[in-house]
Design an enzyme around this catalytic site. Structure first.
Site, PDB file in Angstrom:
ATOM      1  N   GLN A  99      -0.574   3.599  -4.603  1.00 30.32           N
ATOM      2  CA  GLN A  99      -1.063   2.362  -4.402  1.00 30.32           C
ATOM      3  C   GLN A  99      -2.300   2.022  -5.527  1.00 30.32           C
ATOM      4  O   GLN A  99      -2.064   1.043  -5.901  1.00 30.32           O
ATOM      5  CB  GLN A  99      -1.495   2.110  -3.088  1.00 30.32           C
ATOM      6  CG  GLN A  99      -0.342   2.100  -1.919  1.00 30.32           C
ATOM      7  CD  GLN A  99      -0.844   2.230  -0.453  1.00 30.32           C
ATOM      8  OE1 GLN A  99      -2.028   2.679  -0.165  1.00 30.32           O
ATOM      9  NE2 GLN A  99       0.077   1.726   0.130  1.00 30.32           N
ATOM     10  N   GLY A 150       8.205   0.949   3.528  1.00 31.14           N
ATOM     11  CA  GLY A 150       9.817   0.860   3.983  1.00 31.14           C
ATOM     12  C   GLY A 150      10.475   2.010   3.462  1.00 31.14           C
ATOM     13  O   GLY A 150      11.161   2.546   4.388  1.00 31.14           O
ATOM     14  N   ASP A 184      -3.895  10.859   3.901  1.00 33.42           N
ATOM     15  CA  ASP A 184      -2.857   9.944   3.635  1.00 33.42           C
ATOM     16  C   ASP A 184      -2.675   9.770   2.060  1.00 33.42           C
ATOM     17  O   ASP A 184      -3.496   9.160   1.588  1.00 33.42           O
ATOM     18  CB  ASP A 184      -2.963   8.617   4.145  1.00 33.42           C
ATOM     19  CG  ASP A 184      -1.702   7.713   4.391  1.00 33.42           C
ATOM     20  OD1 ASP A 184      -0.858   8.270   3.546  1.00 33.42           O
ATOM     21  OD2 ASP A 184      -1.764   6.812   4.899  1.00 33.42           O
ATOM     22  N   THR A 220      -4.195  -2.846   0.286  1.00 33.41           N
ATOM     23  CA  THR A 220      -3.165  -2.112   1.188  1.00 33.41           C
ATOM     24  C   THR A 220      -3.334  -2.442   2.521  1.00 33.41           C
ATOM     25  O   THR A 220      -4.071  -3.343   2.881  1.00 33.41           O
ATOM     26  CB  THR A 220      -3.499  -0.774   1.096  1.00 33.41           C
ATOM     27  OG1 THR A 220      -4.473  -0.319   1.802  1.00 33.41           O
ATOM     28  CG2 THR A 220      -3.816  -0.044  -0.245  1.00 33.41           C
ATOM     29  N   CYS A 221      -2.435  -2.113   3.448  1.00 34.85           N
ATOM     30  CA  CYS A 221      -2.581  -2.267   4.799  1.00 34.85           C
ATOM     31  C   CYS A 221      -3.972  -1.992   5.506  1.00 34.85           C
ATOM     32  O   CYS A 221      -4.208  -2.438   6.550  1.00 34.85           O
ATOM     33  CB  CYS A 221      -1.325  -1.843   5.685  1.00 34.85           C
ATOM     34  SG  CYS A 221      -1.472   0.227   5.504  1.00 34.85           S
ATOM     35  N   ASN A 222      -4.524  -1.076   4.666  1.00 38.89           N
ATOM     36  CA  ASN A 222      -5.822  -0.714   5.452  1.00 38.89           C
ATOM     37  C   ASN A 222      -7.196  -1.332   4.941  1.00 38.89           C
ATOM     38  O   ASN A 222      -8.191  -1.154   5.545  1.00 38.89           O
ATOM     39  CB  ASN A 222      -5.944   0.804   5.046  1.00 38.89           C
ATOM     40  CG  ASN A 222      -5.012   1.584   6.128  1.00 38.89           C
ATOM     41  OD1 ASN A 222      -4.567   1.123   7.309  1.00 38.89           O
ATOM     42  ND2 ASN A 222      -4.628   2.877   5.791  1.00 38.89           N
ATOM     43  N   SER A 243      -9.186   7.032   4.420  1.00 41.07           N
ATOM     44  CA  SER A 243      -7.901   6.537   4.915  1.00 41.07           C
ATOM     45  C   SER A 243      -7.969   6.491   6.400  1.00 41.07           C
ATOM     46  O   SER A 243      -8.672   7.148   7.273  1.00 41.07           O
ATOM     47  CB  SER A 243      -6.632   7.482   4.446  1.00 41.07           C
ATOM     48  OG  SER A 243      -6.583   7.193   2.913  1.00 41.07           O
TER      49      SER A 243
END
Length: 403
Positions: free
Chosen positions: A122, A196, A116, A55-57, A111
């Site tokens: 995910q 998005g 979150d 993921t983005c993290n 998170s």
């Protein structure tokens, strides 16, 4: 490798926002093509069952191996970063510690923005990707289901995920803090994945539908979302034009290289750029222009409002629920260790009944099941060894049958 199924062989290796910035995390981000390659070469590295969460993290690999470096080697073989750089910033957890980690991650306790809930979706996507291709086992299947049960309990019995705080929400808050009004602002959303979509929905709380344009490499996905929300779409080929024309741009794609660079902007431009992608899809060099404001996921995670403070108070309740579900999984796991013994007893009891069939004309199924249930109960509640239970059960059954 068929023997690598016990909790002592279960590992998680990973990096996340705590020690690795967006640039480093981007070097180990895993797209769908890389995920396929990781699964296909897992056995070469001695990894028997696994799934990958990217993921983005964070990027994490959950799997079964004899040593953690087998998992590290597998991940780094198919990503851009080196094993040395990964190991320097990575966390490595095994057995019970690894189990506790996945429950905390899924709950949103680990998170970047506390609570979150997007992480649950995910994890589902990551697990199903591996399971549908035959790379999970009964341990991972049961663990995944128990983790989801834990998340549902936390969602319904606590306020850990109450309110509206996510990376997409934080992006909109960041924009609101830097403009007086959304009036007359032209907005571009690049990417129609989960993040998005969330960004679109959050934006529409403050901006009109006619102000937002959605662009995605796969036009079908963009059109489906646009029809649902009543937004405009544009083909990917027109991206450069919309970059020039729009005041606010949010990028949430999985491109391997930046989609917006210095060449797309000019001195005098005044724009707010939000990069929700890992690896970064907006070149950080765009900040050389004075009128450009750029924020990435690490910048957005620093929001601190009343919602987050309330969530902090819910952490102990969430941890209690996690403990209960870990115990539930542990009970299932321990009983699986006794399945071979129970199966052997069942076969032996049926064999004895066949020998005694002439002496007694009755169905033995109820008697056999009763003996098995008694044995299983003792194995859950007593520390007696399986072999002792085996002998005791056979002896007790014979005594009752002869009597």
């Amino acid at each position: 490798m068929e023997d690598l199924k016990s909790a002592t062989d279960f590992w998680v290796i990973g990096i996340n926002y705590r020690k690795a910035d967006t640039t480093l995390r981007g070097a180990y981000a895993v797209n769908e093509h890389q995920y396929e390659a990781i699964l296909d070469s897992a056995k070469v590295f001695g990894v028997s069952s696994l799934f990958v969460l990217s993921t983005c993290n964070r990027t994490e690999l959950y799997g079964f191996a004899e040593q953690a470096d087998q998992l590290t080697g597998l991940l780094c073989r198919h990503t851009e970063g080196s094993a040395e750089a990964f190991t320097a910033q990575a966390y490595i957890k095994k057995g019970n510690e690894a189990l506790n980690h996945i429950f905390n991650v899924a709950a949103g306790l680990d998170s970047q923005i506390l609570g979150d809930y997007e992480i649950v979706g995910q994890i589902k996507q990551a697990f199903y990707f591996a399971r549908d291709r035959g790379y999970t086992n009964s341990f991972l299947d049961r663990l995944f289901n128990t983790v989801l049960q834990s998340c549902r309990a936390i969602r319904s019995e606590t306020k850990l995920s109450s309110g509206t705080v996510s990376v997409a929400f934080a992006a909109v808050q960041f924009i609101r803090n830097r403009i007086d009004s959304f009036d007359h602002k032209r907005i571009l959303i690049l990417g129609s994945g989960e993040i998005g979509q969330a960004a679109c929905r959050n934006l529409l709380t403050f901006a009109g539908k006619d102000q937002v344009t959605l662009i995605n490499r796969t036009e079908g996905k963009a059109q489906a979302l646009a029809e649902e929300l009543g937004l405009h779409t544009a083909p990917f080929e027109m991206l450069r034009q919309y970059i020039r024309e729009c005041d606010i741009i949010i990028v949430a794609t999985a491109a391997a290289t930046p989609l917006i660079t210095v060449a797309d902007l000019a001195e005098g431009d005044e724009k707010i750029l939000i990069d929700l992608s890992i690896p970064n899809n907006i070149d950080a060099a765009v900040q050389q222009y004075k009128g450009i404001v750029l924020a990435n996921v690490d910048d957005l995670s620093r929001i601190n409002d009343e919602t987050l403070r309330k969530r902090q108070a819910e952490i102990p309740k969430a941890e209690e629920l996690i403990t209960c579900h870990i115990h539930e999984f542990a009970e299932w796991y321990l009983m699986q260790q006794h399945v071979p013994v129970l199966k052997a007893v069942k076969e032996k009891l049926h064999a004895l009944n066949m020998q005694l069939a002439e002496a007694r004309q009755q169905d033995d199924k109820q008697a056999v099941q009763k003996a098995l249930n008694t044995m299983a109960k003792k194995m859950r509640t007593e520390e007696q060894r399986p072999g002792c239970n085996y002998i005791e059960t056979i002896h007790h059954y014979l005594k009752q049958t002869v009597a």
